[in-house]
Design a protein around this motif. Structure first.
Motif: not given
Lengths: 547, 303
Positions: B83-86, B131-134, B151-163
Motif C-alpha cells: 500500500p501507499g501508506d503502510v 518505525y518511521s514512514k520509510g 504479480l506485484l502491485l506497488l503503490d508509490e513504494p519508494t515515497s518514504g525511502l532514501d535514495p
C-alpha cells in the motif's frame, strides 16, 4: 542566499512559549466535537430531567416518597449498585438515586473519552505532529484538551441543574446535583490526563483510565453494600463516592467540590510534568525491542485477533473476577439489611431466599450489560483496523473478508463467554463460601449463561452497523447500547410504553435466579442474534473497504 | 497468452466524485508497467479495485484471468501488494508483521526474507509504532518481495525511502523480474518509473490518457536540440516541425537552440548541412516533460 533567509526568519520568530497555539487548538477541538458532545450532553440532561419530572408526578407527597425510599434502601442490591437514598423525604434524592453514582460514573467515562480523543488519539494519528510543526507549544495540546473537557463538564453540570430546576426540583438542590456529577468528571479528567501520558495509544489511555473508573465504582459498591454501613467510609477513597458524599438535595456539602478541584489540579500537574519528560508519540515507558520472528500462534486471522485483544480481555477478566467475588460475598450478609420496616415487603418477595435471589438477579443483569460493552468494544476493532488502514494490507492477502470478520466475532463472543465463565465461577465460589450452601453453584452459573443471548444480539447489531454504516459504526453501536441501558434503568420510571422498553435486548433476559427461564425468550434472542450476524457478514463482504 | 491485468471501461464514483472514468489498462506478463499520475488521479482507486477492496460501478477488470471481486482467496495467493501508506500494529514488531503476512500468503521464503532484511537495512525487532514512514514501507516491501507472488502491485513504494534504499529497491525488483514476475508500479516519481518501466500509462482525472513504451511516448513529444554553428542557415524559423528557434552569438559563431518534433529531426539535420556545425547536443524528452505536457493545463490553466 538561503542562509540569510533562514537566519532572518529565526531571528524574527518570537521565543515559542509552551502554551503558544492553545487558543487555536481549542477552536479546532470544539469544531471536531460540535456534533458528538451536544448529543452526549442532551442524553445526560434529558435522562436526569426526565427522571425528576416523572418522580414529581408519581410521588407528590412526602409520605409517598418516604415509603418508596424505604423500600429501595431496604434492598441491598440497589444499595450496592446505585448507592442508598440519603434523605427519603427529599424529592431530588428519591428521583435521582439511580443517576447519582451511576450517572457520575458515566460522566467520568465521558471525561475519559474526551481527554483520550483530544490528546493521545491526536498524537497517534500524527495530527499533533502536523500542528506541532506550526506555532504550537509543548503544553498547548494538553492544555487545549483540558480546557475543552473541563468546559464541557461545567456546561453539563449547569445545564443539568437548569433542567432539574425546570422539571420542578428546588434550585439549590439542582445545582448541588449538577456539581456532584462535575466532581467525578473533574477527577477523571485528571486521571485520564495522566493515563494519556503513561500509555502510548489512545486505546491504552481509555483502558487504563476506564479501569480506574471501574475500580472506583466497585469501591463505592462495597462501601454502600456493606451491612449496617460498616465500610461506608470507603466511599472517600473513590472519586465516584465523592459525588455521593456531596449529599446533593440533602444538605449539600459544597466543600467536596474543593476536594475534587484539588485532586484534579494535582493529577493535571503530574500530567504536565510527564509531558515535559517524554517524546511526542512515545509513552512514559521506553519501547523495548520485540521478537524478530512471529510466534507459531500468529499465523492467521484468529491468531492476530487474539494477540490484539488478549491484553484487554485479561484486564476485563481480572475486573470480572474481582466484581463477582465481592458481590458473591455480599449475598450472605443480606439479611443484615432487612429492618423491621421493610421486612413485610421482603417476606412478600419470598423471605430471605427471595431477597438473595433478587440481589443476585440484579447483580447479574448489571454484569450482562457490562460485558456487552466489552463485546462491542472488541468487535469495533473490525472497523478500527479498517479505518487505520491496516485491513487493506491484510485483505490483499488470501484472507477473505468473511474469515477476517469471523475472527473478530469469535473474539467478541468468545471473550464474552470467557468473562461470563470467570464471573460465574468466581461469583459462585465466593457465594458458596459465604453462605455454606453448595446449591449456589448451579444458580450462579445459570445466571451467567442466560446473559449470553442478549450480548449476542448487541454484537450482531454492532456488526450490522460496521457492515452498512462503516463511518458511523462507532457512534451507532455505543449510541444504541446507551439507549438500551437507559431504557432498562429509567424507562419504567418514565412510564414508557412496554413495546419501547422491549426494544432493548436486555429486557428479554430472564432475571435469574427468581424468575422462571423462558426457553422461547432466550431462543428468540438467539434467533435475532443469528439473523443480525448473517446479515452483517453478508453486508461486510459486499461493500467497499472504507478508510 | 492473455495479459496479466486487463481493465476495460472501468468506472468508480464516490458520491459525486468520479474517481475512475472509463479507464482502460493492459499489463503484459513479465513487464514493469509504470502507472503514472499526480495525487488524486485515481491510481490507488484502480489498485484497490484490482484487489477486490472496492467494487467497480461499471466496466470489467481481470487479474491473472480471475475476477478480482469474486475470486479473492485464490487470486491473492498469486499476487502481493504494497500500500501507499503502510499502517502497522503499534504492538507488533516488523518481523512479526512480515511473518504474519507471509503465512497468510501460504509461506515465506526464509532465505529471501533474511536477504531482504539485510539489504533494506531493516531492524525486525522494533515495534510498529517506533518505525518511521520509510521503515514501515520497508516492512511491507520485504513481505511482498519475499513472497512467491507472480504479480506485484506497488503503490508509490519508494515515497518514504532514501535514495540509497531506492537503489536497493530497483535492484531487487530487477531480480524478481528476471524470475518472471510482473509489476504494476504506481508512482508520481518519474525518474523511478523511467528507470524501471518497460511501459507506462499516464492517468489523469480517472482515465488513461497515454499508454505505451517510453520510446513510443517520446515520439509524441519534442527533442531539445542545441547546435553551435559558424553561420546561421536561413529559413530555420519556417521549417515544419521545428519550434522556438533562438539564435545567440557564441564564440566566433552562433548557438542555435530549438525544439524539434521527433519525426522532424531529419529536416533539421538537412537544413544544417552547410552551416559548419562544430557542436551538437540533443536531449530526448524526459518523462517529466511528457507528464507536464498532459498536465500543463492543470498547472497553468491553458495548454
Amino acid at each position: 542566499m538561503a542562509t540569510t533567509t533562514l537566519t532572518r526568519r529565526v531571528a524574527a520568530a518570537p521565543p515559542l512559549a509552551p502554551l503558544a497555539g492553545t487558543a487555536r487548538l481549542v477552536r479546532l477541538a470544539l469544531r471536531r466535537d460540535r456534533v458528538l458532545v451536544p448529543i452526549w450532553l442532551a442524553v445526560f440532561v434529558v435522562s436526569a430531567a426526565g427522571s425528576a419530572g416523572a418522580t414529581v408526578g408519581l410521588y407528590p407527597t412526602e409520605a409517598s416518597r418516604v415509603a418508596v425510599a424505604t423500600t429501595i434502601n431496604g434492598n441491598p442490591s440497589f444499595a450496592a449498585l446505585y448507592g442508598p437514598i440519603l434523605d427519603p423525604t427529599s424529592m431530588g434524592q428519591v428521583s435521582l438515586f439511580k443517576l447519582s453514582a451511576l450517572g457520575a460514573a458515566l460522566v467520568g467515562l465521558l471525561a475519559v473519552f474526551l481527554v483520550a480523543r483530544h490528546t493521545r488519539a491526536e498524537e497517534e494519528t500524527g495530527r499533533t505532529e502536523l500542528l506541532g510543526a506550526g506555532v504550537v507549544g509543548r503544553w498547548a495540546p494538553l492544555s487545549a484538551a483540558l480546557l475543552v473537557v473541563v468546559g464541557t463538564l461545567v456546561a453539563l453540570a449547569l445545564i443539568t441543574a437548569a433542567g432539574l430546576a425546570a422539571a420542578g426540583l428546588d434550585v439549590v438542590g439542582s445545582l448541588s446535583f449538577g456539581l456532584s456529577w462535575l466532581v467525578t468528571g473533574l477527577a477523571f479528567t485528571g486521571i485520564a490526563a495522566v493515563a494519556a501520558q503513561v500509555a502510548s495509544t489512545s486505546r491504552g489511555t481509555k483502558g487504563l483510565a476506564a479501569g480506574v473508573l471501574g475500580l472506583a465504582y466497585l469501591v463505592r459498591a462495597v462501601a454502600d453494600g456493606s451491612p449496617n454501613g460498616d465500610l461506608v467510609g470507603l466511599r472517600w477513597l473513590s472519586p465516584v463516592g465523592w459525588s455521593q458524599e456531596l449529599h446533593a438535595f440533602a444538605n449539600p456539602r459544597w466543600t467536596v467540590v474543593g476536594l475534587a478541584v484539588v485532586f484534579a489540579a494535582t493529577t493535571v500537574a503530574l500530567a504536565y510534568a510527564l509531558v515535559a519528560r517524554r517524546d511526542l508519540g512515545a509513552g512514559l515507558l521506553p519501547d523495548r525491542p520485540g521478537a524478530a520472528t512471529a510466534p507459531r500462534s500468529l499465523a492467521g486471522p484468529v491468531g492476530l485477533v487474539v494477540r490484539l485483544n488478549r491484553g484487554s480481555l485479561l484486564g476485563w477478566a481480572l475486573g470480572a473476577a474481582l466484581l463477582s467475588m465481592v458481590m458473591g460475598g455480599l449475598v450472605a450478609n443480606i439479611s443484615g439489611f432487612v429492618d423491621e420496616n421493610s421486612r413485610p415487603f421482603f417476606e412478600a418477595l419470598g423471605g430471605t431466599q427471595g431477597i438473595e435471589d433478587a440481589f443476585m438477579a440484579a447483580e447479574w443483569s448489571f454484569i450482562g450489560v457490562f460485558f456487552a460493552a466489552f463485546a462491542i468494544a472488541t468487535l469495533l476493532r473490525l472497523r478500527g483496523e479498517e479505518s487505520a488502514g491496516r485491513a487493506e494490507g491484510l485483505l490483499a492477502t488470501p484472507l477473505t473478508r468473511r474469515r477476517w470478520a469471523s475472527a473478530h466475532l469469535l473474539a467478541a463472543l468468545g471473550g464474552a463467554v470467557v468473562l461470563l465463565t470467570v464471573a460465574g465461577v468466581f461469583g459462585a465460589f465466593s457465594t458458596v463460601r459465604a453462605t455454606g450452601d453448595p446449591g449456589w453453584w448451579g444458580t450462579v452459573l445459570g445466571a451467567a449463561v442466560v446473559q449470553l443471548p442478549a450480548i449476542a444480539v448487541v454484537v450482531g447489531l454492532t456488526l450490522v452497523a460496521v457492515a452498512f454504516l462503516p463511518r458511523l459504526a462507532v457512534g451507532v453501536s455505543w449510541g444504541s447500547f446507551t439507549l438500551f441501558l437507559l431504557l432498562g434503568e429509567i424507562g419504567p420510571l418514565l412510564r414508557l410504553p412496554t413495546w419501547l422498553l422491549e426494544v432493548s435486548p436486555f429486557a428479554h433476559t430472564p432475571r435469574v435466579p427468581g424468575e422462571t427461564v423462558s426457553v422461547a425468550q432466550l431462543g428468540g434472542l438467539t434467533v435475532v442474534a443469528l439473523v443480525l450476524l448473517v446479515v452483517g457478514l453478508a453486508g461486510y463482504r459486499r461493500r467497499d473497504l472504507a478508510t | 497468452m492473455s495479459p496479466v491485468i486487463e481493465i476495460h471501461d472501468l468506472s468508480k464514483s464516490f458520491g459525486t466524485v468520479r474517481a475512475l472514468d472509463h479507464l482502460d489498462l493492459t499489463v503484459e506478463r513479465g513487464e514493469v508497467h509504470g502507472f503514472l499520475g499526480p495525487n488524486g488521479a485515481g491510481k490507488t482507486t484502480t489498485l484497490r479495485v484490482l484487489l477486490g477492496l472496492l467494487r467497480a460501478d461499471g466496466g470489467t477488470a481481470r487479474v491473472l484471468d480471475a475476477d478480482p471481486w469474486r475470486d479473492v482467496a485464490t487470486l491473492h495467493r498469486r499476487l502481493a501488494y504494497v500500500p501507499g501508506d503502510v499502517a502497522l500494529w503499534p504492538n507488533l514488531t516488523g518481523g512479526e508483521v512480515i511473518d504474519l503476512l507471509g503465512r497468510l500468503h501460504g509461506g515465506t521464503d526464509l532465505t529471501r526474507r533474511a536477504d531482504l532484511l539485510e539489504r533494506f537495512d531493516l531492524d525486525p525487532t522494533k515495534k510498529g509504532r517506533a518505525y518511521s514512514k520509510g521503515n514501515r514501507q520497508k516492512v511491507a516491501l520485504v513481505a511482498a518481495l519475499a513472497s512467491d507472488a507472480e504479480l506485484l502491485l506497488l503503490d508509490e513504494p519508494t515515497s518514504g525511502l532514501d535514495p540509497l534504499m531506492e537503489e536497493v529497491f530497483r535492484q531487487v525488483v530487477a531480480e524478481r523480474l528476471a524470475q518472471g514476475v510482473t509489476v504494476l508500479l504506481s508512482s508520481h516519481i518519474l525518474s523511478e518509473a523511467e528507470a524501471l518501466s518497460h511501459r507506462v500509462s499516464i492517468i489523469r482525472h480517472g482515465r488513461v490518457v497515454e499508454s505505451g513504451t517510453l520510446d513510443e511516448l517520446r515520439h509524441l513529444t519534442r527533442t531539445a536540440v542545441t547546435v553551435d554553428v559558424r553561420a546561421v542557415p536561413t529559413g530555420l524559423t519556417g521549417l515544419p516541425g521545428v519550434h522556438d528557434v533562438r539564435v545567440e552569438p557564441h564564440g566566433t559563431g552562433s548557438r542555435v537552440t530549438c525544439e524539434v518534433d521527433s519525426d522532424a529531426l531529419t529536416t533539421l539535420v538537412d537544413a544544417l548541412a552547410g552551416a559548419g556545425v562544430h557542436g551538437l547536443t540533443s536531449a530526448p524528452p524526459t518523462l517529466e516533460e511528457l507528464f507536464l505536457r498532459h498536465y500543463s493545463d492543470d498547472l497553468a490553466g491553458v495548454r
